[in-house]
Write a protein that holds these residues in place. Sequence first.
Motif, PDB file in Angstrom:
ATOM      1  N   ALA A  83      36.288  14.144 -10.703  1.00 15.50           N
ATOM      2  CA  ALA A  83      35.961  14.283 -12.141  1.00 15.50           C
ATOM      3  C   ALA A  83      34.864  13.289 -12.358  1.00 15.50           C
ATOM      4  CB  ALA A  83      36.862  13.471 -12.781  1.00 15.50           C
ATOM      5  N   PHE A  84      34.232  12.396 -12.033  1.00 13.53           N
ATOM      6  CA  PHE A  84      32.537  11.793 -12.194  1.00 13.53           C
ATOM      7  C   PHE A  84      32.083  12.204 -11.181  1.00 13.53           C
ATOM      8  CE2 PHE A  84      30.266   7.713  -9.941  1.00 13.53           C
ATOM      9  CZ  PHE A  84      29.193   8.137 -11.896  1.00 13.53           C
ATOM     10  N   LYS A  85      32.134  12.887 -10.010  1.00 13.57           N
ATOM     11  CA  LYS A  85      31.286  13.436  -9.592  1.00 13.57           C
ATOM     12  C   LYS A  85      31.092  14.713  -9.508  1.00 13.57           C
ATOM     13  CE  LYS A  85      30.900  12.725  -5.009  1.00 13.57           C
ATOM     14  NZ  LYS A  85      31.522  12.488  -2.826  1.00 13.57           N
ATOM     15  N   ARG A  86      31.795  15.308 -10.177  1.00 12.89           N
ATOM     16  CA  ARG A  86      31.864  17.161  -9.849  1.00 12.89           C
ATOM     17  C   ARG A  86      32.520  17.419 -11.735  1.00 12.89           C
ATOM     18  NH1 ARG A  86      34.774  18.457  -4.729  1.00 12.89           N
ATOM     19  NH2 ARG A  86      33.668  17.361  -2.352  1.00 12.89           N
TER      20      ARG A  86
ATOM     21  N   ARG B  10      19.620  18.649  -4.813  1.00 16.68           N
ATOM     22  CA  ARG B  10      20.654  18.202  -4.792  1.00 16.68           C
ATOM     23  C   ARG B  10      20.401  18.013  -5.986  1.00 16.68           C
ATOM     24  NH1 ARG B  10      25.165  16.337  -1.348  1.00 16.68           N
ATOM     25  NH2 ARG B  10      27.102  16.815  -2.327  1.00 16.68           N
ATOM     26  N   LEU B  11      19.712  16.752  -6.678  1.00 14.07           N
ATOM     27  CA  LEU B  11      20.214  16.326  -7.682  1.00 14.07           C
ATOM     28  C   LEU B  11      19.697  17.303  -8.881  1.00 14.07           C
ATOM     29  CD1 LEU B  11      19.784  13.988  -9.743  1.00 14.07           C
ATOM     30  CD2 LEU B  11      17.358  13.129  -9.376  1.00 14.07           C
ATOM     31  N   PHE B  12      18.692  18.473  -8.710  1.00 12.86           N
ATOM     32  CA  PHE B  12      18.527  19.155  -9.222  1.00 12.86           C
ATOM     33  C   PHE B  12      19.583  19.792  -9.472  1.00 12.86           C
ATOM     34  CE2 PHE B  12      17.167  23.867 -10.822  1.00 12.86           C
ATOM     35  CZ  PHE B  12      16.302  23.018 -11.318  1.00 12.86           C
ATOM     36  N   GLN B  13      20.522  20.495  -9.341  1.00 13.37           N
ATOM     37  CA  GLN B  13      21.718  21.225  -8.770  1.00 13.37           C
ATOM     38  C   GLN B  13      23.067  19.775  -9.844  1.00 13.37           C
ATOM     39  OE1 GLN B  13      22.742  22.114  -5.209  1.00 13.37           O
ATOM     40  NE2 GLN B  13      21.726  23.782  -4.901  1.00 13.37           N
ATOM     41  N   ARG B  14      23.178  18.770  -9.599  1.00 13.56           N
ATOM     42  CA  ARG B  14      24.201  18.105 -10.495  1.00 13.56           C
ATOM     43  C   ARG B  14      23.391  17.270 -11.760  1.00 13.56           C
ATOM     44  NH1 ARG B  14      26.799  14.164  -6.499  1.00 13.56           N
ATOM     45  NH2 ARG B  14      27.998  15.702  -5.523  1.00 13.56           N
ATOM     46  N   ARG B  15      22.205  17.619 -11.977  1.00 17.30           N
ATOM     47  CA  ARG B  15      21.820  16.774 -12.470  1.00 17.30           C
ATOM     48  C   ARG B  15      21.735  15.334 -12.939  1.00 17.30           C
ATOM     49  NH1 ARG B  15      24.781  20.987 -14.586  1.00 17.30           N
ATOM     50  NH2 ARG B  15      26.451  19.041 -15.722  1.00 17.30           N
ATOM     51  N   TYR B  16      22.583  14.721 -12.429  1.00 17.55           N
ATOM     52  CA  TYR B  16      22.425  13.548 -12.749  1.00 17.55           C
ATOM     53  C   TYR B  16      22.874  12.559 -10.589  1.00 17.55           C
ATOM     54  CZ  TYR B  16      27.719  14.063 -13.105  1.00 17.55           C
ATOM     55  OH  TYR B  16      28.824  14.327 -12.808  1.00 17.55           O
ATOM     56  N   ASN B  17      22.691  11.539 -10.085  1.00 20.41           N
ATOM     57  CA  ASN B  17      22.860  10.803  -8.941  1.00 20.41           C
ATOM     58  C   ASN B  17      24.672   9.798  -9.507  1.00 20.41           C
ATOM     59  OD1 ASN B  17      23.172   9.199  -7.307  1.00 20.41           O
ATOM     60  ND2 ASN B  17      21.705   9.006  -6.420  1.00 20.41           N
ATOM     61  N   GLN B  18      24.922   9.989  -9.351  1.00 26.06           N
ATOM     62  CA  GLN B  18      26.517   9.687  -9.737  1.00 26.06           C
ATOM     63  C   GLN B  18      26.520   7.939  -8.888  1.00 26.06           C
ATOM     64  OE1 GLN B  18      26.782  11.749  -7.505  1.00 26.06           O
ATOM     65  NE2 GLN B  18      27.661  11.279  -5.471  1.00 26.06           N
TER      66      GLN B  18
END
Length: 247
Positions: free
Chosen positions: A98-101, A138-146
Amino acid sequence: MGNAVLRSGVEAVLRIVYPPHCLSCNAIVGTDDGLCPECWGRTPFITGLVCDLCGVPLPGDDPTEIVQCDDCLRIARPWSRGRAALAYRDNTRRLVLAFKRGDRTDIARAAGTWMGIAAQDIALPDQIVAPTPLHWRRLFQRRYNQAALLSAEMARYLALEHCPDLLLRTRNTGTQEGKGRDARFANMVDSIAVHPRRRALIEGRPVLLVDDVLTTGATLAACAEASYAAGASDVRVVALARTVKDG
């Protein structure tokens, strides 16, 4: 005094209208950033005797004993000590995914505190806390670095300096999921470097690296090697979750 009373009253009303909810199942709970009793019971916090290098739980009665697990006896770890807050199974898996995705960045505050508690005995004075980095794509796709969200909260709990961009991922390694141990390590070769503008910050200082899940340790190993190459005096690692063998 009047403003303080007003704020207290507003907070009390907000708690009635918007009561705290369990981070996992959304049931109403008594405190912010907590788990309900049922979810707490299904979340395997790591306690007791652990491997001193990776934090995996081990059989034994003395939590102060310095021991290493079979994996760490076989694999050379380029860090001095390691810890993990949770075993990666049951409700931990649900929280991490839930946190990552699932954009559940609200989980970071509680998870960072759990990690800080797990890392208390390996924290050092003047230690700098840094996350494992994401490639910019990857950061652009996810928007944050968990890992950066976790490291910020953990550093705050331990009262240590935090540097979210201490390390860079110099090439896009893609996901490690589905790869075997050797493939994971091969995939990380020459993929991490210390940020050129942060080299003076790391030189001669101990580093505490943070990741969300420790499986083989390939990513943390690459980060540790880059930290030592830039002059770190010591490198230790903390993960939110450590994968464990069934049984």
